[in-house]
Enzyme design. Structure first.
Site, PDB file in Angstrom:
ATOM      1  N   LYS A 134       0.842  -1.196   0.000  1.00  0.00           N
ATOM      2  CA  LYS A 134       0.000   0.000   0.000  1.00  0.00           C
ATOM      3  C   LYS A 134       0.875   1.243   0.000  1.00  0.00           C
ATOM      4  O   LYS A 134       1.903   1.286   0.682  1.00  0.00           O
ATOM      5  CB  LYS A 134      -0.910  -0.030   1.230  1.00  0.00           C
ATOM      6  CG  LYS A 134      -1.910   1.113   1.307  1.00  0.00           C
ATOM      7  CD  LYS A 134      -2.832   0.924   2.499  1.00  0.00           C
ATOM      8  CE  LYS A 134      -3.821   2.074   2.625  1.00  0.00           C
ATOM      9  NZ  LYS A 134      -4.755   1.892   3.764  1.00  0.00           N
TER      10      LYS A 134
ATOM     11  N   SER B 211      -9.007   3.304   2.520  1.00  0.00           N
ATOM     12  CA  SER B 211      -7.946   3.831   1.675  1.00  0.00           C
ATOM     13  C   SER B 211      -7.126   2.745   0.988  1.00  0.00           C
ATOM     14  O   SER B 211      -6.244   3.040   0.172  1.00  0.00           O
ATOM     15  CB  SER B 211      -7.006   4.712   2.516  1.00  0.00           C
ATOM     16  OG  SER B 211      -6.442   3.969   3.589  1.00  0.00           O
TER      17      SER B 211
ATOM     18  N   SER C 109     -10.342   0.843   6.417  1.00  0.00           N
ATOM     19  CA  SER C 109      -9.585   0.849   5.170  1.00  0.00           C
ATOM     20  C   SER C 109      -9.158  -0.527   4.689  1.00  0.00           C
ATOM     21  O   SER C 109      -8.715  -0.668   3.549  1.00  0.00           O
ATOM     22  CB  SER C 109      -8.353   1.752   5.305  1.00  0.00           C
ATOM     23  OG  SER C 109      -8.747   3.101   5.411  1.00  0.00           O
TER      24      SER C 109
END
Length: 482
Positions: free
Chosen positions: A81, A156, A180
């Site tokens: 990520k 996210s 997320s």
């Protein structure tokens, strides 16, 4: 579509170790697939040159030929990520304020994946500084949903969720503060696991003590893949003082468990407190019968706690932490304007907090944990929807209305995820099917503190009954591959 990219992570791992397929063949298949798929969803960013990656894969094959096996991820492509440091790759955090210079070291969870043999091909796209459950930013743009390119992928960890669903990664990492890991998993029909706070070391750079909302964790297309990656990420690290040991194993055989007689509490929408789209509730309530089919008893329940107070508590904790983290940018007028309005609002709101405000919020958070702990005296596990609405249009930054109720902040439409976060509990989003619009949805399985293994086992039992994630968007992928 190449058969190799359809394999789940553990199956791919076994094929590499037995030399049924070479690491170079795997890398070639994934790079070709990414070249076709990624332009449609924009999930993977900062992709490294193919020749570099193929050379690394060749070296991984040479190690195998020499009898040197690095671990279960030997030669497997991975993309951390874009909030986590990864040596040799930039960590943009989706912001022009971040340096695009390659990182010089790995975050702890990235280092553990590297040690397991993974080859890092790039990063997965995120929302700016991880704020908001919609993965868009001014550097790379928006990540689109794997099942409908006109809808968002969540966030996210939206890039991770979409990349998994589109078979561009065998397994993925993410992080979770406000859903997320759970929200993009639900939106892309995969599994996302937020572990017990501290199970996966957070960091190890930056502030080490105050940040107790966000945690890193695994995502995958099967529960066994999620468990294996979790076992790789988890465990105490002396550089992360709040991290803890874990007894969770990556052995799929230990996921099997008889749930006959297990007691499940259905939190629903907290007796009407949360606005949730009707069809989301219909899908989740229909899935309750699956728990009964594996031997569980399911009852509706509600914590003895004022839910509006929980939201107020959340705002204080989040603004305190986000405001502190971004204050260096906000203090400089030249850089302040490069923060999105929602980030500026977080910092501005945090500036008005006092020490007494933060202490009261911490006391309220403690009371919330006690209320949830009391529920676990009656129930083994709790259930909640993973989201309050289906993925919305990519042109929308955040929804102003959910189920007829106005949203007063940019993130209130994801209020359903804050309970497990504030209590520091393990929570896993599991797929529960598709709406009439063809879009997927998920439900959170919430366990008592440190019962990460139990949450994974319950998800595994459900997967055996309803393998929803097997219904990947293969028709879309096949059409694009032609």
């Amino acid at each position: 579509m190449h058969q190799l990219v359809t394999l789940d992570a553990l199956a791919l791992s076994a094929a590499i170790r037995s030399k049924e397929v070479s690491c170079r063949e795997v890398m070639q298949a994934y790079l070709e697939h990414i070249e076709k798929m990624n332009p449609h969803v924009n999930a993977i960013v900062s992709l490294r040159p193919p020749e570099e990656l193929l050379d690394e894969a060749k070296r991984a094959d040479q190690l195998l030929a020499q009898g040197r096996y690095l671990g279960w991820m030997h030669g497997m492509p991975q993309a951390p990520k874009d909030l986590a440091s990864c040596k040799g790759l930039p960590t943009s955090k989706g912001s022009p304020l971040s340096s695009m210079a390659p990182d010089q070291s790995d975050a702890t969870c990235v280092a553990r994946v590297r040690d397991a043999g993974a080859i890092f091909i790039g990063k997965t796209n995120v929302s700016e500084f991880g704020l908001g459950s919609n993965s868009y930013n001014p550097l790379f743009g928006v990540t689109r949903n794997a099942y409908d390119f006109s809808r968002i992928a969540g966030g996210s960890s939206g890039g991770a969720g979409a990349a998994l669903a589109m078979r561009m990664l065998p397994v993925a990492d993410g992080s979770d503060m406000m859903g997320s890991l759970r929200n993009p998993a639900a939106f892309n029909n995969v599994y996302g696991f937020r572990p017990t706070q501290g199970r996966v070391p957070y960091g190890s750079g930056g502030e080490l003590f105050l940040q107790q909302l966000s945690t890193e964790g695994p995502m995958g297309r099967t529960v066994a893949d999620v468990a294996r990656l979790f076992a790789t990420q988890a465990g105490y690290d002396p550089q992360c003082p709040l991290s803890s040991d874990t007894d969770v194993t990556g052995d799929a055989a230990q996921l099997k468990r008889d749930f006959k007689g297990a007691r499940i509490g259905w939190l629903g929408n907290y007796d009407g407190y949360l606005p949730i789209e009707e069809e989301v509730m219909v899908l989740c309530e229909a899935a309750l019968s699956d728990f009964a089919d594996i031997g569980c008893t399911v009852e509706q329940c509600r914590p003895d706690y004022p839910m509006e107070k929980l939201w107020e508590t959340w705002l204080v904790h989040r603004q305190w932490l986000v405001g502190g983290n971004l204050s260096v940018y906000f203090a400089d007028p030249a850089r302040r304007g490069l923060l999105k309005p929602e980030a500026q609002w977080e910092v501005e709101s945090g500036q008005y907090l006092t020490a007494a405000d933060v202490f009261r919020a911490s006391m309220a958070r403690s009371d919330w944990y006690r209320a949830i702990h009391k529920l676990f005296e009656q129930f083994d596990y709790l259930l909640l929807p993973s989201a309050q609405m289906f993925p919305f249009d990519v042109a929308t930054k955040w929804p102003r209305n959910v189920a007829g109720r106005e949203m007063d902040t940019y993130h209130r439409w994801m209020e359903v995820v804050i309970g497990p976060t504030l209590a520091g509990l393990p929570a896993m989003s599991v797929p529960v099917g598709f709406g009439a619009n063809g879009l997927p949805m998920g439900m959170q399985i919430i366990g008592p503190s440190r019962d990460d293994r139990g949450v994974l086992q319950l998800a595994y039992a459900l997967e055996g009954l309803r393998p929803w994630s097997a219904q990947a968007p293969l028709a879309v992928i096949d059409a694009l591959s032609r």
